[in-house]
Design a protein around this motif. Sequence first.
Motif, PDB file in Angstrom:
ATOM      1  N   ALA A 170       5.891  -3.959   9.527  1.00  0.00           N
ATOM      2  CA  ALA A 170       5.461  -5.226   8.953  1.00  0.00           C
ATOM      3  C   ALA A 170       6.357  -6.363   9.376  1.00  0.00           C
ATOM      4  O   ALA A 170       5.894  -7.482   9.648  1.00  0.00           O
ATOM      5  CB  ALA A 170       5.425  -5.108   7.429  1.00  0.00           C
ATOM      6  N   ARG A 171       7.659  -6.108   9.459  1.00  0.00           N
ATOM      7  CA  ARG A 171       8.570  -7.168   9.868  1.00  0.00           C
ATOM      8  C   ARG A 171       8.382  -7.545  11.338  1.00  0.00           C
ATOM      9  O   ARG A 171       8.533  -8.716  11.726  1.00  0.00           O
ATOM     10  CB  ARG A 171      10.009  -6.705   9.629  1.00  0.00           C
ATOM     11  CG  ARG A 171      10.375  -6.663   8.133  1.00  0.00           C
ATOM     12  CD  ARG A 171      11.789  -6.205   7.938  1.00  0.00           C
ATOM     13  NE  ARG A 171      12.152  -6.227   6.528  1.00  0.00           N
ATOM     14  CZ  ARG A 171      13.335  -5.795   6.043  1.00  0.00           C
ATOM     15  NH1 ARG A 171      14.247  -5.339   6.891  1.00  0.00           N
ATOM     16  NH2 ARG A 171      13.562  -5.859   4.748  1.00  0.00           N
ATOM     17  N   ARG A 172       8.060  -6.548  12.164  1.00  0.00           N
ATOM     18  CA  ARG A 172       7.828  -6.820  13.585  1.00  0.00           C
ATOM     19  C   ARG A 172       6.625  -7.723  13.779  1.00  0.00           C
ATOM     20  O   ARG A 172       6.555  -8.529  14.718  1.00  0.00           O
ATOM     21  CB  ARG A 172       7.651  -5.522  14.350  1.00  0.00           C
ATOM     22  CG  ARG A 172       8.922  -4.687  14.451  1.00  0.00           C
ATOM     23  CD  ARG A 172       9.964  -5.383  15.335  1.00  0.00           C
ATOM     24  NE  ARG A 172       9.505  -5.562  16.684  1.00  0.00           N
ATOM     25  CZ  ARG A 172       9.670  -4.682  17.645  1.00  0.00           C
ATOM     26  NH1 ARG A 172      10.350  -3.576  17.385  1.00  0.00           N
ATOM     27  NH2 ARG A 172       9.218  -4.890  18.854  1.00  0.00           N
ATOM     28  N   ARG A 173       5.609  -7.557  12.867  1.00  0.00           N
ATOM     29  CA  ARG A 173       4.425  -8.400  12.975  1.00  0.00           C
ATOM     30  C   ARG A 173       4.701  -9.829  12.526  1.00  0.00           C
ATOM     31  O   ARG A 173       4.038 -10.751  12.908  1.00  0.00           O
ATOM     32  CB  ARG A 173       3.320  -7.804  12.116  1.00  0.00           C
ATOM     33  CG  ARG A 173       2.782  -6.488  12.658  1.00  0.00           C
ATOM     34  CD  ARG A 173       1.689  -5.942  11.784  1.00  0.00           C
ATOM     35  NE  ARG A 173       1.153  -4.696  12.299  1.00  0.00           N
ATOM     36  CZ  ARG A 173       0.219  -3.978  11.706  1.00  0.00           C
ATOM     37  NH1 ARG A 173      -0.328  -4.421  10.545  1.00  0.00           N
ATOM     38  NH2 ARG A 173      -0.189  -2.848  12.223  1.00  0.00           N
ATOM     39  N   ILE A 223       9.333   3.088   7.688  1.00  0.00           N
ATOM     40  CA  ILE A 223       8.598   2.801   8.925  1.00  0.00           C
ATOM     41  C   ILE A 223       7.620   1.664   8.710  1.00  0.00           C
ATOM     42  O   ILE A 223       7.490   0.733   9.543  1.00  0.00           O
ATOM     43  CB  ILE A 223       7.876   4.061   9.430  1.00  0.00           C
ATOM     44  CG1 ILE A 223       8.895   5.130   9.831  1.00  0.00           C
ATOM     45  CG2 ILE A 223       6.965   3.728  10.602  1.00  0.00           C
ATOM     46  CD1 ILE A 223       8.285   6.463  10.186  1.00  0.00           C
ATOM     47  N   ALA A 224       6.891   1.694   7.570  1.00  0.00           N
ATOM     48  CA  ALA A 224       5.913   0.626   7.298  1.00  0.00           C
ATOM     49  C   ALA A 224       6.610  -0.719   7.164  1.00  0.00           C
ATOM     50  O   ALA A 224       6.092  -1.748   7.614  1.00  0.00           O
ATOM     51  CB  ALA A 224       5.144   0.962   6.024  1.00  0.00           C
ATOM     52  N   THR A 280       0.826  -1.207   0.000  1.00  0.00           N
ATOM     53  CA  THR A 280       0.000   0.000   0.000  1.00  0.00           C
ATOM     54  C   THR A 280       0.861   1.258   0.000  1.00  0.00           C
ATOM     55  O   THR A 280       0.645   2.196  -0.767  1.00  0.00           O
ATOM     56  CB  THR A 280      -0.924   0.018   1.230  1.00  0.00           C
ATOM     57  OG1 THR A 280      -1.757  -1.144   1.198  1.00  0.00           O
ATOM     58  CG2 THR A 280      -1.802   1.259   1.228  1.00  0.00           C
ATOM     59  N   VAL A 281       1.865   1.279   0.868  1.00  0.00           N
ATOM     60  CA  VAL A 281       2.745   2.429   0.952  1.00  0.00           C
ATOM     61  C   VAL A 281       3.538   2.594  -0.342  1.00  0.00           C
ATOM     62  O   VAL A 281       3.783   3.711  -0.815  1.00  0.00           O
ATOM     63  CB  VAL A 281       3.695   2.303   2.159  1.00  0.00           C
ATOM     64  CG1 VAL A 281       4.719   3.446   2.154  1.00  0.00           C
ATOM     65  CG2 VAL A 281       2.908   2.320   3.455  1.00  0.00           C
ATOM     66  N   LEU A 285       8.194  10.521   2.004  1.00  0.00           N
ATOM     67  CA  LEU A 285       7.567   9.266   1.580  1.00  0.00           C
ATOM     68  C   LEU A 285       8.502   8.083   1.754  1.00  0.00           C
ATOM     69  O   LEU A 285       8.069   6.977   2.123  1.00  0.00           O
ATOM     70  CB  LEU A 285       7.109   9.386   0.127  1.00  0.00           C
ATOM     71  CG  LEU A 285       5.955  10.364  -0.109  1.00  0.00           C
ATOM     72  CD1 LEU A 285       5.652  10.487  -1.590  1.00  0.00           C
ATOM     73  CD2 LEU A 285       4.700   9.898   0.631  1.00  0.00           C
ATOM     74  N   VAL A 286       9.789   8.285   1.478  1.00  0.00           N
ATOM     75  CA  VAL A 286      10.754   7.207   1.693  1.00  0.00           C
ATOM     76  C   VAL A 286      10.822   6.849   3.178  1.00  0.00           C
ATOM     77  O   VAL A 286      10.893   5.675   3.560  1.00  0.00           O
ATOM     78  CB  VAL A 286      12.143   7.623   1.166  1.00  0.00           C
ATOM     79  CG1 VAL A 286      13.214   6.626   1.596  1.00  0.00           C
ATOM     80  CG2 VAL A 286      12.128   7.714  -0.352  1.00  0.00           C
ATOM     81  N   GLY A 287      10.804   7.878   4.030  1.00  0.00           N
ATOM     82  CA  GLY A 287      10.797   7.609   5.467  1.00  0.00           C
ATOM     83  C   GLY A 287       9.559   6.842   5.896  1.00  0.00           C
ATOM     84  O   GLY A 287       9.626   5.915   6.718  1.00  0.00           O
TER      85      GLY A 287
END
Length: 221
Positions: free
Chosen positions: A218-221, A213-214, A9-10, A207-209
């Motif tokens: 996602a990796r933490r999930r 973050i996204a 999405t990002v 936007l790159v930042g």
Amino acid sequence: MSVKTPIQTVAVVVIVALVATSVAGVAPVAADDDDPPPPPHAFYGEVYLDGEPAPAGTEIVAKIDGEERGSIVVEEDGAYGGPTVGDAKLTVSGESGAEITFHVDGVEAEQTATWESGTNTELHLVAGDEPAGGLPPAPDDDDDAGDADGTDEPDDGADDDTGESDSNGGGTDGDDAGDDSTDQHDDGGDDAADDSAMTGFGVVVALVGLLSIATFVARRR
């Protein structure tokens, strides 16, 4: 049906934003094509036709490469325009360095001039036979023989060294004003382009930042 991850999405948002930023960056460049024309070159002085002062009502036309670029009608016998701010002048539009020819009642004058933006030039015109008493002295003839054609400007360097005032300082002031106007206009266009570029760069960085973050979340999930 597939479900988009936060990263996907990002990523889509980033792509769309980059496209929009690119379009916005091109807009100022396209706007520069609509810039107003530079200030004209203005002329005034005495005018003779077939050996006599040109009568009131005589039309003087200025041309560049055969194309009419300005005209004025003689209001007082033997003179066109005037030196003061409120006086009418023969204003000529053109391009830097172009040669201007003058036509008095359809007869081409002996004199020519080189076009310079924002300049006021005193130029005596003679079409047909020369006046019986001879031509009047050209402006600043003692300082520079080239001034007879109205193509040269007063010698500012000599004036600065001697401390003497130049009787035709108005013409030089016109040059300075035209140059300042052009410089300010150019600076304005450069500033607008720089601001647009900086804005686009800031959007990309943000936007790159956000994408980073996204990805981390996602990796933490």
